[in-house]
Write a protein that holds these residues in place. Structure first.
Motif, PDB file in Angstrom:
ATOM      1  N   PHE A 290      61.107 123.297 -42.103  1.00 40.01           N
ATOM      2  CA  PHE A 290      61.686 123.311 -43.357  1.00 40.01           C
ATOM      3  C   PHE A 290      60.830 123.110 -44.460  1.00 40.01           C
ATOM      4  N   ILE A 291      59.517 122.218 -44.325  1.00 41.36           N
ATOM      5  CA  ILE A 291      58.744 122.003 -45.609  1.00 41.36           C
ATOM      6  C   ILE A 291      57.737 123.169 -45.921  1.00 41.36           C
ATOM      7  N   LEU A 292      57.237 123.093 -47.228  1.00 37.37           N
ATOM      8  CA  LEU A 292      56.365 124.378 -47.404  1.00 37.37           C
ATOM      9  C   LEU A 292      55.266 124.114 -46.607  1.00 37.37           C
ATOM     10  N   PRO A 293      54.423 125.061 -46.289  1.00 42.98           N
ATOM     11  CA  PRO A 293      53.155 124.972 -45.428  1.00 42.98           C
ATOM     12  C   PRO A 293      52.239 124.266 -45.982  1.00 42.98           C
ATOM     13  N   GLN A 294      51.998 124.213 -47.140  1.00 43.90           N
ATOM     14  CA  GLN A 294      50.809 123.235 -47.831  1.00 43.90           C
ATOM     15  C   GLN A 294      50.873 121.781 -47.541  1.00 43.90           C
ATOM     16  N   MET A 295      52.123 121.389 -46.993  1.00 46.48           N
ATOM     17  CA  MET A 295      52.547 120.003 -46.940  1.00 46.48           C
ATOM     18  C   MET A 295      52.407 119.430 -45.595  1.00 46.48           C
ATOM     19  N   GLN A 296      52.345 118.162 -45.288  1.00 43.44           N
ATOM     20  CA  GLN A 296      52.212 117.527 -44.072  1.00 43.44           C
ATOM     21  C   GLN A 296      53.175 116.683 -43.905  1.00 43.44           C
ATOM     22  N   ALA A 297      53.797 116.686 -42.498  1.00 41.66           N
ATOM     23  CA  ALA A 297      54.892 115.497 -42.285  1.00 41.66           C
ATOM     24  C   ALA A 297      54.493 114.401 -41.128  1.00 41.66           C
ATOM     25  N   ASP A 298      53.983 113.431 -41.933  1.00 44.70           N
ATOM     26  CA  ASP A 298      53.330 112.380 -40.840  1.00 44.70           C
ATOM     27  C   ASP A 298      54.389 111.386 -40.826  1.00 44.70           C
ATOM     28  N   ILE A 299      55.050 111.613 -39.736  1.00 45.37           N
ATOM     29  CA  ILE A 299      56.139 110.979 -39.297  1.00 45.37           C
ATOM     30  C   ILE A 299      55.838 109.757 -38.271  1.00 45.37           C
ATOM     31  N   ARG A 300      56.126 108.562 -38.552  1.00 47.85           N
ATOM     32  CA  ARG A 300      55.619 107.386 -37.459  1.00 47.85           C
ATOM     33  C   ARG A 300      57.018 106.597 -37.226  1.00 47.85           C
ATOM     34  N   PRO A 301      56.942 106.053 -35.722  1.00 52.62           N
ATOM     35  CA  PRO A 301      58.005 105.078 -35.716  1.00 52.62           C
ATOM     36  C   PRO A 301      57.557 103.785 -36.403  1.00 52.62           C
ATOM     37  N   ALA A 302      58.750 103.199 -36.829  1.00 51.29           N
ATOM     38  CA  ALA A 302      58.815 101.592 -37.642  1.00 51.29           C
ATOM     39  C   ALA A 302      58.025 100.918 -36.626  1.00 51.29           C
ATOM     40  N   ALA A 303      57.314  99.887 -37.119  1.00 51.03           N
ATOM     41  CA  ALA A 303      56.593  99.028 -36.311  1.00 51.03           C
ATOM     42  C   ALA A 303      57.025  97.365 -36.299  1.00 51.03           C
ATOM     43  N   LEU A 304      58.121  97.137 -37.180  1.00 54.40           N
ATOM     44  CA  LEU A 304      58.581  95.936 -37.300  1.00 54.40           C
ATOM     45  C   LEU A 304      59.679  95.578 -36.645  1.00 54.40           C
ATOM     46  N   GLY A 305      60.444  96.745 -36.342  1.00 54.24           N
ATOM     47  CA  GLY A 305      61.929  96.462 -35.806  1.00 54.24           C
ATOM     48  C   GLY A 305      62.715  95.527 -36.712  1.00 54.24           C
ATOM     49  N   ASP A 306      63.450  94.558 -36.007  1.00 56.22           N
ATOM     50  CA  ASP A 306      64.460  93.938 -36.920  1.00 56.22           C
ATOM     51  C   ASP A 306      63.718  92.926 -37.924  1.00 56.22           C
ATOM     52  N   ASP A 307      62.673  92.816 -37.724  1.00 58.13           N
ATOM     53  CA  ASP A 307      61.859  91.811 -38.749  1.00 58.13           C
ATOM     54  C   ASP A 307      61.528  92.536 -39.903  1.00 58.13           C
ATOM     55  N   ALA A 308      61.746  93.624 -40.195  1.00 60.17           N
ATOM     56  CA  ALA A 308      61.309  94.589 -41.478  1.00 60.17           C
ATOM     57  C   ALA A 308      61.838  93.920 -42.683  1.00 60.17           C
ATOM     58  N   PRO A 309      63.107  93.605 -42.790  1.00 59.20           N
ATOM     59  CA  PRO A 309      63.556  92.994 -44.076  1.00 59.20           C
ATOM     60  C   PRO A 309      63.054  91.526 -44.237  1.00 59.20           C
ATOM     61  N   LEU A 310      62.583  90.871 -43.315  1.00 57.90           N
ATOM     62  CA  LEU A 310      62.098  89.508 -43.478  1.00 57.90           C
ATOM     63  C   LEU A 310      60.655  89.814 -44.028  1.00 57.90           C
ATOM     64  N   TRP A 311      59.946  90.523 -43.223  1.00 54.47           N
ATOM     65  CA  TRP A 311      58.594  90.740 -43.879  1.00 54.47           C
ATOM     66  C   TRP A 311      58.526  91.405 -45.356  1.00 54.47           C
ATOM     67  N   GLY A 312      59.519  92.443 -45.420  1.00 53.38           N
ATOM     68  CA  GLY A 312      59.674  92.835 -46.895  1.00 53.38           C
ATOM     69  C   GLY A 312      59.654  91.546 -47.932  1.00 53.38           C
ATOM     70  N   ALA A 313      60.760  90.962 -47.684  1.00 55.62           N
ATOM     71  CA  ALA A 313      61.192  89.712 -48.223  1.00 55.62           C
ATOM     72  C   ALA A 313      59.981  88.930 -48.740  1.00 55.62           C
ATOM     73  N   VAL A 314      59.107  88.773 -47.800  1.00 55.48           N
ATOM     74  CA  VAL A 314      57.790  87.888 -47.959  1.00 55.48           C
ATOM     75  C   VAL A 314      56.930  88.649 -48.990  1.00 55.48           C
ATOM     76  N   ALA A 315      56.952  90.128 -48.574  1.00 58.16           N
ATOM     77  CA  ALA A 315      56.175  90.853 -49.383  1.00 58.16           C
ATOM     78  C   ALA A 315      56.545  90.912 -50.984  1.00 58.16           C
ATOM     79  N   MET A 316      57.756  91.153 -51.226  1.00 54.64           N
ATOM     80  CA  MET A 316      58.279  91.132 -52.633  1.00 54.64           C
ATOM     81  C   MET A 316      58.092  89.797 -53.100  1.00 54.64           C
ATOM     82  N   ALA A 317      57.940  88.448 -52.495  1.00 55.50           N
ATOM     83  CA  ALA A 317      57.934  87.208 -53.069  1.00 55.50           C
ATOM     84  C   ALA A 317      56.484  87.174 -53.438  1.00 55.50           C
ATOM     85  N   GLU A 318      55.347  87.708 -52.683  1.00 56.24           N
ATOM     86  CA  GLU A 318      54.208  87.582 -52.900  1.00 56.24           C
ATOM     87  C   GLU A 318      53.959  88.493 -54.203  1.00 56.24           C
TER      88      GLU A 318
END
Ligand code: ZN
Length: 323
Positions: A290-318
């Motif tokens: 469905f995407i245009l042929p000039q585009m890429q779809a680099d889809i990757r599995p999340a790496a942080l699991g259930d910790d993603a919100p905690l790490w994001g909270a750290v990054a926002m505070a930083e």
């Protein structure tokens, strides 16, 4: 804001659990962390009491020198004022000034945003989205949520609602969604939606999948998306069909987002994203179709699991401290 203090307190107000963790500024490992399950029927007041006890215990036991608090919240947040609009899971959070309450409680600056945005920022800063200039994070579990990180910033949109990919229409007139519309991606492809389709098919045709029925101990109402993923790995035809259908809707939704913004990377998290090869192959193929042929779809599995919100909270505070 210049600080010589060293530690960030990260808090995650999730649907079923509360988590608190401490991390040194710029570090990638936890100094200390604690979590507990939210009690059934708990109010905002109960949750806040438990969270504060947990957070103070962490700070005191590790002798932390707090510089800021970052907060992930499971519900819509008015980012400019740090006010909670409501919780999707716990009553009593309406119009609570959580950011200012926590800043006062700990005597340091605080920042709060909704869990999809915060998890997106976590994956971008320390997970599968690292070093990308534009990233869409999408989580598929009991619902479907998403968040954008564009040019190193969370992109929130005019109403703080950007990234709601779960409510793009992928099947007009299809299944009824929690938002009241029909055919939203969430209504077609979240975990409960996939399970519901299995139940419907087995109600019509009880012989359609002996494997699934066995996993649910004979009760089709007990089937979960995780059981369907397992059965698909065992070559169960119905499960493969259901996962292909769900994944092709995910691919359609992703393709709309990619055609609009052309992000460098897509990061996919949540329980349903772990449904195995059939799911990933179908969503990759559908997205690419469905995407245009000039585009890429680099889809990757999340790496942080259930910790993603905690790490994001750290990054926002930083980020808050570096401004
Ligand atoms: Zn919807």
């Amino acid at each position: 804001m210049v600080t010589d203090r060293k530690d960030i307190l990260a808090l995650d107000y999730g649907g079923t659990k509360l988590s608190a963790a401490l991390c040194g500024y710029g570090r990638k490992e936890w100094k200390a962390r604690e979590r507990c399950f939210s009690q059934k029927g708990a109010s905002a007041h109960n949750n806040q009491e438990v969270m504060l006890q947990m957070a103070h215990r962490l700070v005191e036991s590790s002798g932390a020198d707090l510089a800021a608090v970052g907060i992930s919240f499971g519900g819509p947040v008015h980012f400019p004022t740090g006010m909670i609009r409501l919780s999707h899971h716990v009553p009593g959070w309406e119009d609570i000034p959580l950011r200012d309450e926590l800043a006062e409680e700990f005597g340091v600056p605080a920042v709060v945003d909704n869990d999809a945005n915060v998890a997106a920022f976590g994956e971008w800063s320390r997970g599968a989205g690292q070093y990308s200039s534009s990233m869409l994070y999408m989580t598929i579990s009991t619902g479907i949520g998403g968040g954008w990180v564009l040019g190193g910033q969370i992109f929130r949109g005019a109403d703080g609602m950007a990234g709601e990919i779960g409510h793009t229409i992928v099947n007009p007139g299809g299944a009824v969604c929690s938002c009241g519309k029909k055919g939203c991606l969430e209504a077609e492809s979240c975990g409960p939606a996939i399970a519901r389709k299995a139940l419907a098919r087995l109600t019509r045709e009880p012989d359609a999948s002996p494997i699934l029925l066995e996993k649910a101990e004979g009760d089709p109402a007990g089937i979960t998306a995780a059981m369907i993923a397992e059965a698909a790995e065992e070559n169960d035809e119905l499960s493969i069909l259901l996962l292909r259908e769900a994944a092709s809707y995910v691919g359609s939704g992703l393709a709309m987002a990619i055609n609009l913004i052309n992000p460098e990377r897509i990061v996919l998290g949540g329980g349903v994203s772990k449904s195995g090869g059939v799911f990933w192959k179908t969503l990759q193929q559908t997205t690419e179709y469905f995407i245009l042929p000039q585009m890429q779809a680099d889809i990757r599995p999340a790496a942080l699991g259930d910790d993603a919100p905690l790490w994001g909270a750290v990054a926002m505070a930083e980020k808050l401290l570096s401004q």
